[in-house]
Scaffold this active site. Structure first.
Site, PDB file in Angstrom:
ATOM      1  CG  ASN A  89      -1.539   1.145   1.348  1.00 19.20           C
ATOM      2  OD1 ASN A  89      -2.198   1.811   0.901  1.00 19.20           O
ATOM      3  ND2 ASN A  89      -0.689   2.335   2.214  1.00 19.20           N
ATOM      4  CB  SER A 141      -4.018   5.226  -8.733  1.00 18.29           C
ATOM      5  OG  SER A 141      -4.519   6.559  -8.945  1.00 18.29           O
ATOM      6  CE1 TYR A 154       0.176   7.432  -6.613  1.00 15.49           C
ATOM      7  CE2 TYR A 154      -1.452   7.734  -8.125  1.00 15.49           C
ATOM      8  CZ  TYR A 154      -0.825   7.721  -6.654  1.00 15.49           C
ATOM      9  OH  TYR A 154      -1.828   7.057  -5.694  1.00 15.49           O
ATOM     10  CB  ALA A 156       4.883   6.012 -15.237  1.00 16.02           C
ATOM     11  CB  SER A 157       4.651   4.386 -10.077  1.00 17.35           C
ATOM     12  OG  SER A 157       3.483   5.308 -10.084  1.00 17.35           O
ATOM     13  CE  LYS A 158      -0.244   4.173  -7.058  1.00 18.58           C
ATOM     14  NZ  LYS A 158       0.561   3.296  -5.357  1.00 18.58           N
TER      15      LYS A 158
END
Ligand code: NAP
Length: 246
Positions: A89, A141, A154, A156-158
């Protein structure tokens, strides 16, 4: 209580969605292992859980550091002999339009939001395979699905963690382990509290249910994915966004 005898490790557990997941799992009888970068806030969450009769242990660690993830998991397995649930998380934002985004802002978000998931999943997977049981839930997300101006790092990471989730789900399905993601929309937590009012108003206009979500509403979906009832669900992304993206 559906998680009696279960050991649940939750990263980023000292506030917001992670705290809500920890409280929900502890209320269901799990022994919760709370991991976060700051110890003081973790201790407060552990105390609140203990006051309600739950079991919680705290570990201070930076999820982006491979060695720290290994050390936490090694110590938890020594203590509890197994980890049944891993909830990846912990996450951060460092927003800005790409033209102005600094390399450090890109690297930091990828390190915590994406490499952190690799670090903890890799650290627990051998033990889960040995137990022939496990549940991994990763926090994506709505932004990972639809994109968002000013959040290229963000998003790209999600989005990246969805590929990771589906790949790992295929690798470990035959060992009784499920791997899923949840993709919340706008949830009222310290992460979103700092957004400018006009951004919040603009988000609200995009949500058919006409309100922001609560951390507990994400925790309920995570709880379901870790329950016996969800044994046939793997490699999926469950959206919790009030209809913001369908
Ligand atoms: P939050 O309130 O900011 O909580 C995140 C927690 O993670 C904080 O306690 C934070 O500690 C911790 N953390 C940050 N970096 C860490 C690291 N390197 N190692 C260990 N812990 C670290 O966030 P949230 O809103 O509850 O979000 C939880 C997750 O849901 C995140 O992955 C987020 O991207 C995702 N999500 C949230 C929303 C939303 O609307 N809130 C929507 C979609 C997805 P510090 O406070 O000390 O940094």
């Amino acid at each position: 209580m559906i998680f009696r005898e279960r050991i649940s490790l939750i990263t980023g557990a000292s506030q917001g969605i992670g705290e809500a997941i920890a409280r929900e799992f502890a209320a269901e009888g799990a022994a919760v292992v709370l991991v976060d970068i700051q110890k003081a806030k973790l201790d407060e969450v552990a105390q609140k859980i203990a006051e309600k009769g739950g079991k919680a242990a705290v570990y201070q660690a930076d999820v982006s550091k491979h060695d720290q993830a290994n050390a936490v998991v090694e110590s938890v397995i020594k203590e509890y002999k197994k980890i049944d649930h891993l909830i990846n998380n912990a996450g951060i934002t460092k927003d800005g339009f790409l033209m102005r985004m600094k390399e450090e802002e890109w690297d930091a978000v990828i390190a915590v939001n994406l490499k952190g998931i690799f670090n903890f999943s890799k650290a627990v997977i051998r033990s889960m395979i040995g137990s022939r049981y496990g549940r991994i839930v990763n926090l994506s997300s709505v932004v990972g699905l639809m994109g968002n101006a000013g959040q290229a790092n963000y998003a790209a990471s999600k989005a990246g963690l969805i590929g990771f989730t589906k790949s790992l789900a295929r690798e470990v399905a035959s060992r009784g382990i499920t791997v899923n993601a949840v993709a919340p929309g706008y949830i009222a937590t310290p992460m979103t509290a700092s957004l400018p009012e006009q951004v919040k108003t603009a988000f609200l206009g995009l949500i058919p249910l006409q309100r922001f979500g609560e951390p507990a509403e994400v925790a309920h979906a995570v709880k379901f994915l870790c329950s016996d009832e969800a044994a046939y669900i793997t490699g999926q992304v469950i959206q919790i966004n009030g209809g913001m993206y369908m």
